[in-house]
Design an enzyme around this catalytic site. Structure first.
Site, PDB file in Angstrom:
ATOM      1  N   LYS A 112      24.003 -14.707   7.721  1.00 10.49           N
ATOM      2  CA  LYS A 112      23.930 -13.648   6.708  1.00 10.49           C
ATOM      3  C   LYS A 112      24.851 -13.920   5.528  1.00 10.49           C
ATOM      4  CE  LYS A 112      22.523  -9.685   9.509  1.00 10.49           C
ATOM      5  NZ  LYS A 112      22.901  -8.353   9.966  1.00 10.49           N
ATOM      6  N   LYS A 197      13.193 -13.973  13.518  1.00 11.82           N
ATOM      7  CA  LYS A 197      12.934 -12.780  14.328  1.00 11.82           C
ATOM      8  C   LYS A 197      12.324 -11.698  13.437  1.00 11.82           C
ATOM      9  CE  LYS A 197      16.990  -9.884  13.916  1.00 11.82           C
ATOM     10  NZ  LYS A 197      18.053  -9.092  14.466  1.00 11.82           N
ATOM     11  N   LYS A 200      14.206  -5.652  10.514  1.00 11.54           N
ATOM     12  CA  LYS A 200      13.932  -4.474   9.687  1.00 11.54           C
ATOM     13  C   LYS A 200      13.798  -4.788   8.200  1.00 11.54           C
ATOM     14  CE  LYS A 200      16.726  -1.282  12.407  1.00 11.54           C
ATOM     15  NZ  LYS A 200      17.969  -2.028  12.724  1.00 11.54           N
TER      16      LYS A 200
HETATM   17  P1  AMP Z   1      19.076  -3.887  15.107  1.00 12.13           P
HETATM   18  O1  AMP Z   1      17.775  -3.621  14.451  1.00 12.13           O
HETATM   19  O2  AMP Z   1      19.648  -5.194  14.688  1.00 12.13           O
HETATM   20  O3  AMP Z   1      20.028  -2.761  15.034  1.00 12.13           O
HETATM   21  O4  AMP Z   1      18.741  -4.066  16.660  1.00 12.13           O
HETATM   22  C1  AMP Z   1      18.646  -3.016  17.595  1.00 12.13           C
HETATM   23  C2  AMP Z   1      18.202  -3.586  18.926  1.00 12.13           C
HETATM   24  O5  AMP Z   1      16.893  -4.139  18.822  1.00 12.13           O
HETATM   25  C3  AMP Z   1      19.104  -4.716  19.420  1.00 12.13           C
HETATM   26  O6  AMP Z   1      19.214  -4.610  20.822  1.00 12.13           O
HETATM   27  C4  AMP Z   1      18.350  -5.954  19.048  1.00 12.13           C
HETATM   28  O7  AMP Z   1      18.642  -7.055  19.880  1.00 12.13           O
HETATM   29  C5  AMP Z   1      16.908  -5.501  19.245  1.00 12.13           C
HETATM   30  N1  AMP Z   1      15.996  -6.254  18.359  1.00 12.13           N
HETATM   31  C6  AMP Z   1      15.991  -6.248  17.004  1.00 12.13           C
HETATM   32  N2  AMP Z   1      15.024  -7.058  16.524  1.00 12.13           N
HETATM   33  C7  AMP Z   1      14.422  -7.605  17.617  1.00 12.13           C
HETATM   34  C8  AMP Z   1      13.345  -8.530  17.790  1.00 12.13           C
HETATM   35  N3  AMP Z   1      12.691  -9.046  16.750  1.00 12.13           N
HETATM   36  N4  AMP Z   1      12.993  -8.854  19.046  1.00 12.13           N
HETATM   37  C9  AMP Z   1      13.642  -8.341  20.113  1.00 12.13           C
HETATM   38  N5  AMP Z   1      14.650  -7.465  20.018  1.00 12.13           N
HETATM   39  C10 AMP Z   1      15.047  -7.099  18.783  1.00 12.13           C
END
Ligand code: AMP
Ligand code: TRP
Length: 334
Positions: A112, A197, A200
């Site tokens: 990042k 991945k 968001k």
């Molecule tokens: P975040 O959106 O980064 O706050 O992630 C929240 C949760 O969703 C965390 O446990 C991440 O590991 C999981 N997560 C986010 N994006 C993915 C993805 N593309 N595949 C699997 N898990 C995800």
């Protein structure tokens, strides 16, 4: 009772990756087998350039979506991180436990910060210290398990290291937690860029399925997913990542025990597979969308859940964080 803690950042709309990688297990399994806490980690949303009104809006939306997905306040504690002071309080002690080198080695920071610098932007100091705040989130509750997607494995490892180091230096204070990951779809890929991945903020190319996308939008995104050259349907993550991603998503939609490699044998064309994936995702999200619409009409209910959640979280975290303050040598209030 076993403690489970996990969180989601209000930096964008929740995605299919969030749901399959984390939220679905929180709902189906975790909240029923432990004292489980789920947190909208809004302080983490301030580590990159942010719009205050948007963070506020997304925090409420994330809470509403988690309830819509099936978190039940009778079974778990749902709250907003900034409503509980102990996170920031403990984070400082852990900054005094972690090293600068350790922080700079974190993959997410490296990626990042490089991206931000390439754009000519500046990198907030909090982006570097972010994993320490995450460790505080986890350790403040005596957490044993942290259900997350694959991308968070390194951060949970760091949390373990910090807990062990703190305990060695100052006496046993923290439980050493471990990460748990789903059997399939621990890392859902961007449909337009299977090397990344599904995240968001990667929505520009249409490769990210959001939980609130209309069914037609979901279908269009899936049907346009990048697959790989070749025509046969085989499961090969290294050579055919786009296809493997679709098979992972399908297996996740089918539920426990479904194996992407076995599913591959059921399809002879990419088109058939994509139609099946689109149907699977639309059906998976249908009840969630319906419940979300109901909850949006009742913001007082969501507020009440968050208020009680924060009160419960404070009650759990306060004594442990106080103990850590005493352990490092800070004088108790007189
Ligand atoms: P975040 O959106 O980064 O706050 O992630 C929240 C949760 O969703 C965390 O446990 C991440 O590991 C999981 N997560 C986010 N994006 C993915 C993805 N593309 N595949 C699997 N898990 C995800
Ligand atoms: N860093 C996590 C993510 O980006 C979010 C998070 C913050 C978290 N604190 C946490 C996850 C504590 C689990 C436990 O996804």
């Amino acid at each position: 009772m076993k403690r489970i803690f996990s969180g989601v950042k209000p930096t964008g709309h929740l995605t299919l990756g969030n749901y399959l990688g984390a939220v679905r297990r929180w709902v189906d399994v975790d909240q029923h087998r432990a004292e489980a806490l789920f947190c909208i980690v809004d302080l983490h949303a301030l580590t990159v350039e942010h719009d205050p009104a948007r963070v506020r809006r997304l925090s409420r939306q994330a809470a509403t979506l988690l309830l819509a997905a099936g978190l039940e306040p009778e079974h778990c504690t749902l709250f907003v991180q900034s409503h509980v002071d102990e996170h920031a309080r403990l984070s400082y002690l852990l900054e005094c436990t972690a090293t600068d080198g350790e922080m700079r080695r974190m993959i997410q920071y490296r990626e990042k910060s490089a991206r931000e610098r390439a754009r000519g932007g500046s990198v907030r100091l909090s982006l570097l210290t972010y994993p320490v705040l995450m460790a505080a989130d986890i350790l403040a509750y005596g957490t044993e398990e942290v259900p997350v997607g694959d991308d968070q494995a390194q951060h949970v490892e760091l949390t373990r290291d910090l807990a062990v180091r703190f305990n060695q230096r100052y006496g046993h204070t923290f439980t050493v937690p471990k990460a748990t990951h789903p059997a399939v779809a621990a890392r859902v890929r961007d449909l337009q860029d299977p090397a990344s991945k599904m995240g968001k903020s990667g929505d520009a190319g249409g490769g990210v399925v959001f939980l609130l996308d209309e069914p037609e939008v979901v279908r269009r995104k899936v049907m346009r997913a990048v697959t790989d050259s070749g025509h046969d349907v085989v499961y090969d993550r290294a050579e055919r990542p786009g296809l493997a991603n679709l098979l992972d998503v399908l297996a996740a939609c089918r539920g426990a025990g479904s194996d992407p490699a076995v599913l591959a044998g059921e399809y002879s064309s990419y088109g058939d597979l994509k139609r099946e994936v689109a149907d699977g995702v639309v059906e998976l999200l249908r009840p969630l969308r319906k419940r979300h619409a109901e909850l949006v009409a009742d913001p007082g209910y969501v507020d009440g859940v968050l208020r009680e959640g924060a009160a419960r979280a404070r009650e759990l975290a306060r004594p442990l964080v106080d103990r850590a303050y005493r352990a490092v040598g800070l004088m108790p209030p007189v």
